[in-house]
Design a protein around this motif. Structure first.
Motif, short mmCIF file in Angstrom:
data_model
loop_
_atom_site.label_atom_id
_atom_site.label_comp_id
_atom_site.label_asym_id
_atom_site.label_seq_id
_atom_site.Cartn_x
_atom_site.Cartn_y
_atom_site.Cartn_z
N PRO A 1 -52.48 25.97 -46.08
CA PRO A 1 -51.08 26.25 -46.40
C PRO A 1 -50.71 25.62 -47.74
O PRO A 1 -51.33 24.66 -48.18
CB PRO A 1 -50.32 25.57 -45.25
CG PRO A 1 -51.22 24.46 -44.82
CD PRO A 1 -52.63 24.96 -45.01
N PRO A 2 -49.69 26.16 -48.41
CA PRO A 2 -49.24 25.53 -49.66
C PRO A 2 -48.63 24.16 -49.38
O PRO A 2 -48.10 23.90 -48.30
CB PRO A 2 -48.19 26.51 -50.19
CG PRO A 2 -47.72 27.26 -48.98
CD PRO A 2 -48.90 27.35 -48.06
N VAL A 3 -48.70 23.27 -50.35
CA VAL A 3 -48.04 21.98 -50.23
C VAL A 3 -46.53 22.21 -50.21
O VAL A 3 -45.99 22.89 -51.10
CB VAL A 3 -48.43 21.06 -51.40
CG1 VAL A 3 -47.64 19.74 -51.34
CG2 VAL A 3 -49.93 20.78 -51.37
N PRO A 4 -45.83 21.70 -49.22
CA PRO A 4 -44.39 21.97 -49.12
C PRO A 4 -43.58 21.09 -50.06
O PRO A 4 -44.13 20.23 -50.77
CB PRO A 4 -44.10 21.62 -47.66
CG PRO A 4 -45.06 20.51 -47.36
CD PRO A 4 -46.31 20.85 -48.12
N ASP A 5 -42.29 21.29 -50.05
CA ASP A 5 -41.40 20.40 -50.80
C ASP A 5 -41.50 18.99 -50.26
O ASP A 5 -41.94 18.76 -49.13
CB ASP A 5 -39.96 20.89 -50.71
CG ASP A 5 -39.74 22.22 -51.42
OD1 ASP A 5 -40.55 22.54 -52.32
OD2 ASP A 5 -38.77 22.92 -51.07
N SER A 6 -41.06 18.03 -51.05
CA SER A 6 -41.11 16.63 -50.65
C SER A 6 -40.39 16.41 -49.31
O SER A 6 -39.29 16.92 -49.09
CB SER A 6 -40.46 15.77 -51.72
OG SER A 6 -40.48 14.40 -51.35
#
Length: 265
Positions: free
Chosen positions: A188-193
């Motif tokens: 999965p893409p790295v999410p927001d902080s």
């Protein structure tokens, strides 16, 4: 409706001729052994069926080879189906129940059914599923806590579980490649902080940190909802293990980290 079973006995069904149509196992059933259910016949479990043993050598054709209905109370049973094949829709459809032990071999033959569709909870499966173009295993929204031991599953998995705590056990062979082992699992893409990402894959998955980014803290939440925070940065080359149903959240400002997920076997 119960199909005509001329040799039914109250506690044990042995050697009945079940070749003409689907057979319903009612709540009064306890043990059932049959060599073959052929032609248009399938096996339907309907009612309160618990603490029972079921063994069938072969189930041929029909829309559903084995069907546990939504209205069933179906638990703590042991089921052995040595050859379920040629179904038109689904080899085994489990719409209720849990804590059963299944030992099954499925083959699609010349048609193209889904292998296994389950809403069960806490079941243990030993399964060999040869599929066509459709999925070998579908975990529906209600499915949770199932342990599924796979020797062959070329059709892969569809995971719709709301609480993805189902666990696959398998070996890295060509017959199980479609499951998503190793780096074949979707990263999965790295999410927001501080936004969490859930491991929905039914295998423990290692997150390999490729670039540490500007991370100041991170945390893991287990499948029961307990969270452990770590007030420290990440390191390139670091491995973080997530079991099925666990989630990770990362706190960063500026540069986001990058990662690659790898499913363990």
């Amino acid at each position: 409706m119960i199909a005509s079973l001329p040799c039914v006995q109250p506690m044990s069904w042995l050697g009945c001729n079940l070749t003409s149509r689907s057979t319903t196992i009612p709540g009064s059933a306890r043990d059932f052994t049959r060599q073959q259910i052929a032609q248009s016949g399938g096996l339907l479990f309907d009612g309160s069926i618990n603490y029972s043993d079921f063994t069938v050598g072969e189930i041929n054709h029909a829309d559903y080879g084995i069907h546990v209905t939504k209205s069933s109370s179906f638990g703590l049973n042991k089921l052995t189906f040595k050859h379920v094949h040629g179904q038109r829709k689904v080899g085994i459809l489990v719409e209720a129940g849990g804590h059963n032990v299944w030992e099954v071999n499925l083959n699609h033959d010349a048609v193209d059914p889904i292998g296994i569709v389950t809403r069960g909870r806490g079941d243990i499966w030993f399964a060999n599923v040869i599929s066509g173009d459709k999925a070998g295993l579908v975990l529906e929204r209600e499915a949770m806590g199932n342990q599924i031991h796979i020797t062959y599953l070329n059709g892969g998995i569809v995971n719709n579980a709301d609480m993805p705590t189902n666990r696959i056990f398998t070996a890295p062979t060509a017959a199980t490649r479609a499951i998503g082992l190793g780096f074949a699992v979707k990263t999965p893409p790295v999410p927001d902080s501080e936004v969490s990402v859930l491991n929905r894959h039914p295998l423990p998955t290692v997150i390999l940190i490729l670039n540490a980014g500007s991370v100041s803290a991170w945390s893991i939440t287990d499948a029961f909802g307990a969270t452990q925070a770590v007030d420290a940065p990440l390191t390139s080359g670091q491995n973080i293990l997530l079991s099925p149903g666990e989630a990770i959240a990362i706190k960063y400002a500026g540069e986001a980290p990058s990662w690659k997920w790898r499913a363990m076997h």
